[in-house]
Design a protein around this motif. Structure first.
Motif, PDB file in Angstrom:
ATOM      1  N   GLY A   1       0.828  -1.208   0.000  1.00  0.00           N
ATOM      2  CA  GLY A   1       0.000   0.000   0.000  1.00  0.00           C
ATOM      3  C   GLY A   1       0.858   1.251   0.000  1.00  0.00           C
ATOM      4  O   GLY A   1       0.590   2.217  -0.734  1.00  0.00           O
ATOM      5  N   ALA A   2       1.891   1.240   0.832  1.00  0.00           N
ATOM      6  CA  ALA A   2       2.793   2.385   0.902  1.00  0.00           C
ATOM      7  C   ALA A   2       3.515   2.577  -0.433  1.00  0.00           C
ATOM      8  O   ALA A   2       3.743   3.714  -0.881  1.00  0.00           O
ATOM      9  N   HIS A   3       3.834   1.469  -1.060  1.00  0.00           N
ATOM     10  CA  HIS A   3       4.519   1.542  -2.351  1.00  0.00           C
ATOM     11  C   HIS A   3       3.652   2.247  -3.393  1.00  0.00           C
ATOM     12  O   HIS A   3       4.129   3.106  -4.152  1.00  0.00           O
ATOM     13  N   ILE A   4       2.381   1.883  -3.463  1.00  0.00           N
ATOM     14  CA  ILE A   4       1.481   2.518  -4.446  1.00  0.00           C
ATOM     15  C   ILE A   4       1.371   4.014  -4.153  1.00  0.00           C
ATOM     16  O   ILE A   4       1.387   4.853  -5.062  1.00  0.00           O
ATOM     17  N   GLN A   5       1.294   4.358  -2.866  1.00  0.00           N
ATOM     18  CA  GLN A   5       1.216   5.788  -2.554  1.00  0.00           C
ATOM     19  C   GLN A   5       2.499   6.508  -2.967  1.00  0.00           C
ATOM     20  O   GLN A   5       2.463   7.644  -3.412  1.00  0.00           O
ATOM     21  N   GLY A   6       3.605   5.831  -2.817  1.00  0.00           N
ATOM     22  CA  GLY A   6       4.873   6.412  -3.266  1.00  0.00           C
ATOM     23  C   GLY A   6       4.864   6.651  -4.768  1.00  0.00           C
ATOM     24  O   GLY A   6       5.317   7.689  -5.257  1.00  0.00           O
ATOM     25  N   LEU A   7       4.313   5.681  -5.483  1.00  0.00           N
ATOM     26  CA  LEU A   7       4.203   5.832  -6.938  1.00  0.00           C
ATOM     27  C   LEU A   7       3.365   7.056  -7.290  1.00  0.00           C
ATOM     28  O   LEU A   7       3.721   7.845  -8.167  1.00  0.00           O
ATOM     29  N   VAL A   8       2.241   7.199  -6.604  1.00  0.00           N
ATOM     30  CA  VAL A   8       1.359   8.352  -6.844  1.00  0.00           C
ATOM     31  C   VAL A   8       2.133   9.642  -6.619  1.00  0.00           C
ATOM     32  O   VAL A   8       2.103  10.558  -7.449  1.00  0.00           O
ATOM     33  N   GLU A   9       2.854   9.723  -5.514  1.00  0.00           N
ATOM     34  CA  GLU A   9       3.586  10.955  -5.224  1.00  0.00           C
ATOM     35  C   GLU A   9       4.715  11.192  -6.227  1.00  0.00           C
ATOM     36  O   GLU A   9       5.016  12.341  -6.571  1.00  0.00           O
ATOM     37  N   THR A  10       5.333  10.137  -6.671  1.00  0.00           N
ATOM     38  CA  THR A  10       6.389  10.299  -7.675  1.00  0.00           C
ATOM     39  C   THR A  10       5.814  10.855  -8.965  1.00  0.00           C
ATOM     40  O   THR A  10       6.394  11.741  -9.606  1.00  0.00           O
ATOM     41  N   ILE A  11       4.647  10.369  -9.338  1.00  0.00           N
ATOM     42  CA  ILE A  11       4.001  10.877 -10.559  1.00  0.00           C
ATOM     43  C   ILE A  11       3.599  12.334 -10.383  1.00  0.00           C
ATOM     44  O   ILE A  11       3.805  13.165 -11.274  1.00  0.00           O
TER      45      ILE A  11
END
Lengths: 372, 372, 372, 372
Positions: free
Chosen positions: A350-360
């Protein structure tokens, strides 16, 4: 009669997702042979009145307006958090501190850094966690993933994934917490599902280029005035997967007319898949191995060949519903709690997906590509 | 019987597109009341033998292996160029110099700068030109354009346009002129159609961010060896329209299983459109003005209400074919030659689309946004 | 240049179907390598003015208001009849008597007995005939027929065929010749297409049980009054094929919302086909030979593998249109005139379909099964 | 906490439908605010071992291998029968005699006369009954029914309803009770659903003409030999509704490739509906009131506007599953037990559908129309 060990659930929150979790807890034990007897123990909500009403409606033994008491209650094994996003972190950390397993709706927290903190805490404490990425529980997605992994499509080259709905398309609908600059926006809210599906199928994304756009620049503030909107209504990304494939992602909550357009297409050297959540019991498959003149996308209907569909129904084509996906999600988590396999989607993921969102989002602000 | 003035056609090339043009010339006069009688005068091809065979097959009066003679023939009014792309410029400039109107298949030339030179020459000479963007001739696209222009969808916010096929998906298919670094690649070859449709519907694109990807890095050279491929197999772009809407584009010629996925979705504040070239006689329309509970995408079938469908068939739902679009294209051009309206898509517009393609390619190389 | 022998056409009538025939004559020679050069010789219509206008528009050399003169003109080889149905017989018999080949729109005549008389006369005179059953010219139908004949579907068991449109759904639309008790009604007008397709695919129908229903019992007579309607708005039938399969047929011209629902499903022991004329470039195929879990209806798009699609376009998925089917129909007939194969659908076959329609109507009146 | 009166369930049988009922009992109380607390009391099966295993799996308090004891147990309020069809009557009559409410899977009994006897007994005893016609519980069917009743489609003229699957398409699958001459065959097994839907939407059928066909004449008997098959594989009917509309019905269990083709089309003077159970969360609606050029079938996705969808999910387009329909069925019955409305589908209605089936079968045998 002999009975299984109990798994006692404490639920915080009783809204849309709280109810969906309860549906999952109710049907999972009937559908699957779970290692535990699930007991709906206590439900916490903001007032005693709301908590009691929901506890009665959902079949919990008791109710409370004190979520800390629930978290600390030694009779409870799993804390299930469906409260507003801003509260997730505090509640989850308290539950982890109390040694409880934690099941939490997405997003784990407004910021990825908070979500990482939550994942770290859970791992350190050795408790098992789960985030509610229910679309991934679809038997046809599991099937698609296996097909890709087995090489049925050959080398994977291209991907298109979207999650488009229209619940924010009306510019007169008011400002909500989903519009908060911290953690808000279409990409975070639903684009995250498109990202999760993409990685579920093709593996890790390595690099992104974002394009996050605000189309509706202000909304009613609910007090007679207006409030400026800074988050994206449409969040797009180009992506590169570690496996070498390239693709694109779109999250869009102003997609007028679209209610559940969580769709993807995967193109490989030997075949292709096409899927729409609008008909999520169907997977379309094209194979270059089919005879000349007879090639075409096959409309495969979900059935007992697509695990765990057969648990719900012995006949193909009858169709699972949205809440059935929640039952599969619950079953996977409960099994993991008994040591049978991994959690379907834990805090780390879950944290990984949120990281992806923030990176985008950061890539979009900087107007440049970013490594993940 | 009284008769119309003649419009004498000289055709260079007799391949796939040459044949499609002839179909258009043959049926347009039957379908429409054209201002000219079209006469298939002379066909030029690379050898006298090929030219004669094609002239017989297609119904031209005479044949030649000398395209310059054809261009200079005072009996010919329009030079129609369907020869290989690399020859377009030389032929078109010669025809313009001879005072002929010029109809040329897309792309006008490998480079946008050449295409601009061609457009400049035509305008200076006062001849009328046409580029073969036949998808734009679809009655349902004209209808979609009118709906958007009339405000039926409200403010336009989001757009998704693709053109995906699989004719280059087989890595063992050999290197062709379409793989030439100058003017080659999926974005130029078919992504250009997606760009043309996008601008046809929503108006000019103001800014782009490109993502051009080579997936198949070498192909057989046809001589027993291999040849390195540098052009894109998938060309993506984020786009900003001058009207404020944002969108994305994809051209993809390795989209296994897709034969004609020239699709778009337009999302406005009051409605939406969805279209697939796979069923190009259908337009899907969603209106927020429909009654609650009864809202949904309407499947509108092409019929006499969608000009000029009624010219082909008085009954709805019978469906036009690909070659009928060519007839509409021809009719528009022939009318323009008689001063009835503008050319449907002249060299200036063709050069503009090529410029867009190159801007996207440059943006991709530089990994940064670019103004158009 | 060398040239083929001429085939000189005399057309009677210039309405919807007349125009469609002209489209066919115009494009067939460009698409196919026909044995004749088609010459549009003379067009006959009810007044000289109408005939001249149509002759000019369609590209005929001359015009006449005297169809008998046209029939007797020794310069004409084929008489093409698209006049009102009630006149077909007289015209066709005259043309046959003059030794002309005859191409006639369906139905051949109001009554099957007349149609049989026409077929008899043509056979006796040794002229070649054609009836315009254009749906049968679809490459995907030819492909379906081959699949069935080759055993790809195994033993054929069940069939469902319909032809539903809504052009008579408005009860305020006036009485026309299509409502005449002799030869009128939905079953005769469009159900006949469903019957022709059924027999084209599965072979002869041996027995029928009809259900012909009048839903709109009177219509405006166009003179301010109303006129009683006796013909069927919906004509249904149970059918038994000689091959042992059973099925059902429906012709329906009050099917609100349907424009071209000429659909069928065939169920065999090893596979199935599903088709809709609404997307007539697509055939859906299910095979029990596909791997478990991967079975599903395949959406096969028309392409060069499906003869003669490749004549129109070298790339799959581009789609033929309604008028292209007419070109195939024309090409088949012109080839037959040169002794290359049988007529695609001659008067004998046309008379047979009319006989089937009358047998179903009689069965409906008698409320009992009937042998064909 | 305060609590509702209990409703104690005794279930006989634990196969496919038994499990589906349990799913319904489990989720209905979470989804709906039911007047009773449902208690899964006792499960009866053929052996104590099977009963105990199922009771544990499904969450029943106790198990028995004696269904008569279950029926007579004064602690049980509702007897739910999912045993083989041949036993339904004896069990139901015993339960009714014991004053129990009875919920029974379809068909009530092999013969309509038995079903009528069961309905008579229940009415005389004043107990409430339910037959499991779950397709009718679909919110989109309720919505369709309301649209028709409200006149949205105008005068109803034509209907086409089918229920086709392929679970008997394999001729090597053995003889089962579904092939018994008494009560067996495709029309009884699934055509009955098509009939129930037709009457649910349009009201009573007044007259029928049947066409029941056996395609596979013998099947393995499971003992190394074969057994002759006399029941229909395909059961068709023409129908006349009391409201004046005409239509057709097909039940077909050898429809290769079809898994859940429970479809209908309704044509009225002002609009039309089209539905497929393959996507049962969607209803297609055509209205002649839509503007010219903009008419088309609308794809309406199920959402909170379509009661009781909103009970399951607050957002449209998320989709209900087959088991959710069972929850709606259970909720309707439980509400009826508390005097809140009628049973959704009681024994009288179930007996009526069986009577329709038998009338169609008799009509087929006699090859003549029959009044119902």
């Amino acid at each position: 009669m002999p009975s299984k060990p109990k798994l006692r659930i404490g639920l915080i929150g009783s809204g849309f997702m709280g109810k969906a979790h309860v549906f999952g807890f109710a049907s999972a034990p009937k559908v699957f042979d779970l290692p535990y007897d699930i007991e709906l123990h206590t439900l916490a909500d903001i007032t005693m009145e709301a908590a009691t009403a929901a506890a009665n409606a959902f079949g919990f033994h008791s109710a409370t307006d004190n979520w800390r008491a629930l978290v600390d209650n030694p009779e409870i094994d799993v804390i299930d958090i469906t409260a507003p996003n801003a509260l997730h972190k505090e509640m989850a950390l308290a539950a982890i501190a109390a040694g409880k397993h934690v099941y939490c709706e997405k997003p784990l927290a407004p910021l990825a850094s908070d979500a990482i903190e939550m994942a770290d805490a859970a791992e350190k404490a050795g408790v098992k966690t789960q985030v509610g990425f229910n679309y991934l529980c679809n038997p046809m997605l599991a099937f698609a993933r296996e097909m890709i992994a087995s090489g049925e499509l050959g080398e994977i080259r291209g991907y298109r994934g979207i999650h488009c709905e229209d619940y924010m398309a009306d510019a007169t609908s008011p400002y909500t917490f989903r519009h908060d600059p911290a953690g808000g926006g279409a990409l975070a809210d639903i684009g995250s599902h498109a990202l999760a599906t993409a990685e579920h199928l093709l593996g890790p994304i390595a690099e992104v280029m974002g394009d996050c756009v605000t189309s509706i620049h202000e909304r009613p503030d609910g007090k007679g005035g207006t409030r400026k909107i800074e988050v994206d209504d449409i969040g797009r990304a180009f992506v590169r997967f570690e496996n070498g494939a390239s693709g694109s992602i779109e999250g869009n909550w102003i997609a007028t007319g679209r209610k559940m357009q969580h769709d993807f297409e995967v193109f490989g050297s030997k075949g292709a898949l096409a899927f729409s959540q609008e008909h999520f019991n169907v997977l379309h498959f094209y194979s270059t191995a089919d005879a000349k003149g007879l090639q075409g996308f096959r409309r495969i209907e979900a059935g007992p060949d697509h695990t765990p569909y057969g648990r719900f129904c012995v006949a193909p084509g009858h169709q699972l519903g949205f809440n059935d996906l929640k039952a599969i999600e619950v079953a996977g988590y409960v099994s993991a709690l008994a040591g049978q396999g991994d959690e379907p989607f834990n805090f780390r993921k879950g944290a990984h997906i949120q990281g992806l969102v923030e990176t985008i989002q950061a890539s979009s602000s900087e107007r440049s590509w970013r490594k993940v």
